[in-house]
Each structure stands twice: as structure tokens, then as C-alpha cells.
Write an enzyme that holds these catalytic residues in place. Structure first.
Site, PDB file in Angstrom:
ATOM      1  NE  ARG A   1      33.242  -9.843 -36.851  1.00 49.28           N
ATOM      2  CZ  ARG A   1      32.055  -8.316 -37.363  1.00 49.28           C
ATOM      3  NH1 ARG A   1      32.632  -7.433 -37.008  1.00 49.28           N
ATOM      4  NH2 ARG A   1      31.998  -8.708 -38.870  1.00 49.28           N
TER       5      ARG A   1
ATOM      6  CB  SER B   1      26.967  -7.294 -37.213  1.00 49.83           C
ATOM      7  OG  SER B   1      27.980  -7.616 -36.570  1.00 49.83           O
TER       8      SER B   1
ATOM      9  NE  ARG C   1      28.768 -11.768 -34.033  1.00 47.14           N
ATOM     10  CZ  ARG C   1      28.885 -11.711 -35.371  1.00 47.14           C
ATOM     11  NH1 ARG C   1      28.673 -10.944 -35.981  1.00 47.14           N
ATOM     12  NH2 ARG C   1      29.963 -12.441 -35.752  1.00 47.14           N
TER      13      ARG C   1
ATOM     14  CG  PHE D   1      30.434   2.731 -33.995  1.00 44.80           C
ATOM     15  CD1 PHE D   1      32.172   2.890 -34.290  1.00 44.80           C
ATOM     16  CD2 PHE D   1      30.445   1.235 -34.441  1.00 44.80           C
ATOM     17  CE1 PHE D   1      32.794   3.199 -34.343  1.00 44.80           C
ATOM     18  CE2 PHE D   1      31.076   0.848 -35.550  1.00 44.80           C
ATOM     19  CZ  PHE D   1      32.835   1.961 -35.387  1.00 44.80           C
TER      20      PHE D   1
ATOM     21  CD  GLU E   1      26.820   4.383 -34.696  1.00 44.25           C
ATOM     22  OE1 GLU E   1      27.040   6.167 -35.162  1.00 44.25           O
ATOM     23  OE2 GLU E   1      27.221   3.815 -35.286  1.00 44.25           O
TER      24      GLU E   1
ATOM     25  CG  ASP F   1      36.464  -4.419 -39.811  1.00 46.36           C
ATOM     26  OD1 ASP F   1      36.230  -4.316 -41.144  1.00 46.36           O
ATOM     27  OD2 ASP F   1      35.438  -4.690 -39.640  1.00 46.36           O
TER      28      ASP F   1
END
Lengths: 308, 274
Positions: free
Chosen positions: A164, A34, A7, A80, A55, A114
Site C-alpha cells: 500500500r 485504493s 499501487r 479479500f 469479492e 486497519d
């Protein structure tokens, strides 16, 4: 600077690209902190668009910006980016072959806490099936920088899938990178592993620690278009093929490799997620292990060929 | 040209567009007669009065842009593009043929003058917003993005994401037009899936709202002109229309949403539109 997080590499590369090319614009859906779109936002506030938690609208807005001659990057979590915006990508971007770059951040199981709602295990399959779409999945942070630059420089829609979490670099700054070319990470003469994303480093470890077999490891960071001739060349004289990906075994890298090898009569094993959704875990390695995405699973796949 | 002449010219063009739609659809094949005819006056005013473009240079940077969010009435836009000189009128007869530049829904790669791929409903406003933002970045002044949306299409949630975003980004170079013909594919909107009040919804989302008779050419051009002076917010023109307008047997008839014309109906429609 060398990053150890995809990222960060991605976000900083967007800033570098933004300095070089004023047609680069970035859109975020309330996840800029993020996706690291925030770095671009800080550097070029005029060219960064906060689109709210919406989105679908963000994705079609990017289509409009592309039609104005800009090179939009849309950022969101992969679930998403590829899932919620599928129709917008298909209808308003891919059919017209518009120059939009879609970043699926926190892909695979990498958003470990998550759970299934936030873990994209089918995004490669979805994006790969869309005509005109380029699909890339860098092996590490170093390659993320090169791949981000590469997709910015080609015309047409691209989907980039990144992780991530921090990870080790297995490629080096000096390695040449060509979009569309699978690259050799380690040579070997008995079996070949085709891996993508975080599974490249896992595959390397497996190839180095396996006893009695010489194993070649190939990084397939461009999943589509797949260089079929190169894939066929990599399997020549090999006894078997293992595909390793942090993705469902349906429709991802393994499927792409199997399609490429459809006339090669080689046994193929898939190390991936077995038609299941993700779940929450306390850390990333624990979750990868839970879904069978480890060095041991790759070794077992290779050894299974010996029992045929 | 004085105002009366202008209105008369645009009305004649609108009739010609409706005629072109009927010719494109032909006999025995389904086509979107109803929604094309309800939008024809608006499209006439845009292409032959309001918008700045060059049919010989469709990608000219300094142009207004028209997006057909209700992409199923592509034949109406094709007729307008042909009438404006983007391609020969004869192409219309090849609509939907395999390999034709005129697809069932707008295709940016195939047709000169088409600005956006639409057809999956509810996406045009978002694309228009992207163009609006792009125009501002490029400092293109005095140009606009126009997007035509069906009232039934407002069921799609993406419209309301876009409506919020257009207001948040102060898209005053964007003008949406809602063709409020009050029918959707399966019946009256008020019975199938009520969406009113459209005006208050847009107002609440931060838009400048103008309501007009979508078949009164004077009202259409006045509304389009009025939208130019609005600053810091997008404008929506809610145009009250009649689905199938101009063809007596199709007016307000649900089945002509995507209807098939018999030879007799085809001839009658052309006669009424002559």
C-alpha cells in the site's frame, strides 16, 4: 514515469496495457480508489466493472470474462482477494487454468492502521498451494510495472501481491526482468538472503551494513513457479540461507525456498511473521519492526549461524 | 416441425437423457439421479430447441452458452452433450473413471462443450454474468448465457451477490433457470432450510421472473422464448419440478439425491424410461 508506490505503478500499467490490448478488463469491489483500478476506470469505462462489495461474485465473474477470451484483472485488498475469494479462485479459475489475474493490494502489514482484519499475512501460502497458480510479489514500484506486464502476457491464473505504501526503488528501469527468474540484487560470498517484496530493500540494507560477512541478496519476485535450479545455484558455497518476507513464516517464500533446498543441507533462517495475525499501528515502519521485519533482525539471523 | 411435433421430439430427447443418466451411473455406484431427472426436460429444451452451437466447433464465438451451476448433475449435461454430438455416446460409460474426460463435476479443460467449472455450489450465476458482460463487450447480439441453478443451491450467498450484480449490469442476455424440486441433500427444503419465496426474492433483486411447470415442455419453451424480449434486466425461470422425475421409485425420494441403484432398480429405471 518512475513511481515510488506499487499501487500507482500497477494502476498506471493497467492503463498502458489497456491501450495496447483491448482484451484487458478490470474488476473492482468498491476499492478502485485504493487499488488504483480507478485509473483504468477513467481511461476505459466500458472495460472496467464495478462489482460492489462482493469479492466472491467478482472473482467468478472474472472467470466468465476469461472464458469469453478477455484478460480480467480483479482488484481488492489481499485479505479479500486471496482469502474471501479462495474458493472462487480454486473452483472457477485455477482448476480450469483460466486467464485471470488477481491483484492482492495493500498486502502484508502495509494497511498498518486497519489491523489484523485487513493485513494479509498468509495470502502467499494460500495462493501458492493452488495448482496452476503463478504467485508474484514485486520488490518495488519499478518491478511492479514489469511484473504486471509479464503476468498479462502469460496464459493462466496469476496472483500479484503489492504494498500500500510508498517505498524506495531498489531496481532500475534498465534491469532485465524475466518472470520466474530470481534476480541478484547484491553479490556476496558467505551468506545468501532470499527476499521478496518490501523485504528486498530491508535485506539490501542488512547486507550492506553487516560487519565481517559478505552477503548476497537475491530478489525472489516470482515465488511460484520457483526456479529451483537457480535457487540451488545461488546457495552454492554459502554458509547459510536467510529468507525474508512480510508474511507468515508458514507457507510463504521461506517455505518455498526450503522446499527447493531440501537436498542441499544448508542451515536456513526465516525472517517473517511468527504464526501471528497483524495488529494496528500508527505507521508502517513501526509495525514492520514490531513483527521483526527489520535490518537488525536479518543481521541477527545471519549472525546466529556463526553461533551454531 | 410444428409445435406438437417439437414438443414430442423434446420429450423423447428428455427421456433419452434420463436413460443416459441411468446408464452413466450404472449399478452399485452413487450418482445424482434425483437432480438429473428433475432438470432433464429443461436441459432437453435448451440443447435441442433453444441454443445455438456447433458440436464440431465447441468454441465457436457466435454461440449460446449453458452453465450447470448445480454441477453435481454433470452426468445429465454429459448425456446431452453426447446426444448433441460433442463426443461419442460410448464415453458416458467411462464417467468418473481415472483419466476420463467425464469427471464427477464439469471440467472446462477436459470436456468439449463444458463452459465452466462448477460443483462448489452457488458460483454458476457469477460466471454466467462474466460471460454476459463479455458478450456485450464483443457485441455478440442475439446470443445468451443460460445457467441452471438448483433450488437448494440458493442457500449459497454468492447467488445473491450475483443476482444483485446481474441486475446492476442489466444482464438481459442472461437467463437463469431455477430447478425447484423442493428437496436438498438432507431432506425437504421447507423443513431443512426454508428459502421461499424465491420468486419475490428475485423480483426484489430486479429480475424478470417467470414461473412454470418444469416438466411441461410447452411451458419450458415458451418461457425461454419470452425471456428473449426482456430488455435491461435478467430473467429467471422458476421451474417447478419433481426430483427423480420419470423413475417411479426415485420420485421425491431424498436418498436418490446421490443414490445407488441396485441391479433390479437399474433395470426397472431403464424399463420405465424406454
Amino acid at each position: 514515469m518512475t513511481y515510488t508506490n506499487q499501487r500507482l505503478a500497477y494502476g498506471n500499467t493497467l492503463v498502458a496495457l489497456g491501450k495496447e490490448n483491448d482484451r484487458i478488463v478490470v474488476l473492482d469491489a468498491d476499492l478502485a480508489a485504493s487499488t488504483m483500478g480507478k485509473l483504468f476506470e477513467a481511461a476505459f469505462p466500458e472495460r472496467h466493472f464495478e462489482m460492489g462489495i462482493a469479492e466472491a461474485n467478482m472473482t467468478s465473474t472474472a472467470a466468465g470474462l476469461a472464458q469469453m477470451g478477455f484478460i480480467p484483472f480483479t482488484n481488492s485488498f489481499a485479505v479479500f482477494a486471496a482469502g474471501r475469494s479462495y474458493d472462487q479462485i480454486r473452483q472457477t479459475i485455477a482448476i480450469g487454468c483460466l486467464n485471470v489475474k488477481i491483484c492482492g493490494s495493500s498486502a502484508g502489514l502495509s494497511d498498518f492502521g486497519d489491523g489484523s482484519t485487513h493485513q494479509a499475512v498468509e495470502d502467499i501460502a494460500i495462493m501458492r498451494a493452488i495448482p496452476n497458480m503463478t504467485v508474484v510479489c514485486p520488490a518495488d514500484a519499478i518491478e511492479t510495472e514489469k511484473i504486471t506486464r509479464a503476468i498479462a502476457s502469460v496464459q493462466g491464473p496469476c496472483y500479484i501481491r503489492i504494498c500500500r505504501n510508498d517505498m524506495e526503488n531498489i531496481t532500475s528501469e534498465d534491469d532485465p526482468f524475466v518472470l520466474g527468474k530470481p534476480s541478484l540484487l547484491k553479490d556476496g560470498s558467505d551468506y545468501v538472503i532470499f527476499a521478496t517484496g518490501v523485504m528486498c530493500s530491508v535485506a539490501l540494507k542488512a547486507a550492506e551494513s553487516i560487519k565481517n560477512h559478505s552477503v548476497r541478496v537475491v530478489n525472489v519476485s516470482t515465488i511460484k513457479p520457483l526456479d529451483r535450479a537457480a535457487v540451488i545455484e545461488f546457495v552454492r558455497d554459502m554458509k547459510g540461507v536467510v529468507c525474508a518476507e512480510e508474511h507468515s513464516i508458514i507457507g510463504g517464500l521461506g517455505s518455498a525456498i526450503a522446499e527447493a533446498l531440501r537436498r542441499e543441507c544448508k542451515p536456513i533462517e526465516f525472517v517473517g511473521i511468527e504464526d501471528k495475525f497483524g495488529c494496528s499501528g500508527h505507521n508502517y515502519p513501526e509495525l514492520l519492526a514490531h513483527y521483526g521485519l527489520t535490518e537488525e533482525h536479518i543481521i541477527e539471523a545471519i549472525e546466529s549461524f556463526e553461533r551454531i | 416441425m410444428d409445435r406438437n411435433e417439437l414438443i414430442s421430439m423434446l420429450e423423447t430427447k428428455a427421456k433419452k437423457l434420463r436413460r443416459g443418466v441411468i446408464v452413466s451411473i450404472g449399478v452399485g455406484l452413487a450418482g445424482h439421479v434425483g437432480g438429473s431427472c428433475s432438470s432433464a426436460d429443461i436441459v432437453s429444451a435448451l440443447y435441442f430447441y433453444k441454443m445455438h452451437y456447433d458440436p464440431k466447433n465447441p468454441k465457436m464465438k457466435d454461440r449460446d452458452r449453458f452453465l450447470l451451476s448445480k454441477g453435481h448433475v454433470a452426468i445429465l449435461q454429459y448425456t446431452a452433450l453426447a446426444e448433441a454430438g460433442f463426443f461419442p455416446y460410448e464415453e458416458l460409460a467411462h464417467t468418473k473413471e481415472i483419466g476420463s474426460m467425464l469427471q464427477g463435476h464439469p471440467d472446462v479443460q477436459k470436456t468439449p462443450g463444458i463452459e465452466a467449472g462448477t460443483g462448489s455450489l452457488g458460483q454458476g450465476l457469477s460466471i454466467a454474468l462474466g460471460m454476459s458482460l463479455g458478450m456485450k463487450l464483443d457485441r455478440i447480439e442475439n446470443r445468451k448465457v443460460y445457467v441452471l441453478i438448483g433450488d437448494g443451491e440458493l442457500d449459497e450467498g454468492q447467488n445473491w451477490e450475483a443476482a444483485m450484480a446481474c441486475a446492476a449490469h442489466k444482464a438481459d442476455n442472461l437467463c437463469a433457470i431455477v430447478d425447484r424440486n423442493r428437496l436438498q441433500a438432507t431432506g425437504k427444503i421447507v423443513e431443512r432450510f426454508p428459502i421461499e419465496p424465491i420468486d419475490k426474492k428475485f423480483e426484489a433483486f430486479g429480475w424478470n421472473v417467470i414461473e412454470i411447470d418444469g416438466h411441461n415442455m410447452g411451458e419450458i419453451i415458451d418461457a425461454l422464448d419470452k425471456s428473449d424480449s426482456v430488455k435491461d434486466k435478467p430473467t429467471v425461470i422458476i421451474a417447478n419440478t419433481i426430483k427423480g422425475k420419470g423413475i417411479s421409485f426415485a420420485e421425491n425420494v431424498v436418498s436418490f439425491h446421490n443414490g445407488i441403484l441396485s441391479e433390479e432398480q437399474y433395470q426397472q429405471a431403464l424399463k420405465e424410461l424406454s
